[in-house]
Design an enzyme around this catalytic site. Structure first.
Site: not given
Length: 144
Positions: A27, A29, A36, A72, A116-117
């Site tokens: 991952d 972040d 993040e 966001r 990653s998102g």
């Protein structure tokens, strides 16, 4: 506690797993980097606190990821220029020891992937620093 767990060496089965791994996914972040990415970008664009609150909610599981991501992005709508300026002025900080770990994995011909998102446009420079092929990044791609 967490501090004492971090001080203990890994159990033998864990070490064996790392030694035998042919591929490792990380991952990005708050793992490969200390923060993040979307929060850093939002802060750079002047919407840091509002976006950070949505990030906390998403991480806590109270809001589905795709809803939190959309909310966001609506708060600050970054441009490609915003991302480039953020990458230059506020590069994401590698977590201590991650460069050495990835270098060791590469020296053993282990395939390393970044999952990653977050956004590919912010992760690409990290992959370059870490010597990870951009084809091994699985992340969201912002469309402009």
């Amino acid at each position: 506690g967490l501090a004492s767990a971090a001080a203990r060496p890994p159990a033998e089965p864990v070490l064996d797993m790392w030694k035998r791994a042919q591929a490792v996914c990380f991952d990005v972040d708050s793992t490969v980097v200390t923060e993040e990415g979307i929060d850093v970008l939002a802060d750079h664009c002047g919407a840091g606190e509002a976006v950070a609150e949505w990030t906390r909610r998403a991480m806590g599981g109270s809001v589905p990821f795709h809803e939190a991501l959309s909310a966001r992005l609506e708060l600050f709508k970054p441009s490609l220029d915003d991302i480039a300026a953020c990458n230059e002025k506020h590069p994401l900080v590698l977590t201590p020891g991650v460069q050495e770990l990835i270098d060791t994995l590469h020296s053993r011909d282990v395939h390393v992937y970044l999952v990653s998102g977050g956004f590919r446009q912010m992760i690409n420079p990290l992959a370059d620093i870490l010597g990870i092929s951009r084809e091994r990044i699985f992340a969201n791609n912002l469309l402009f």
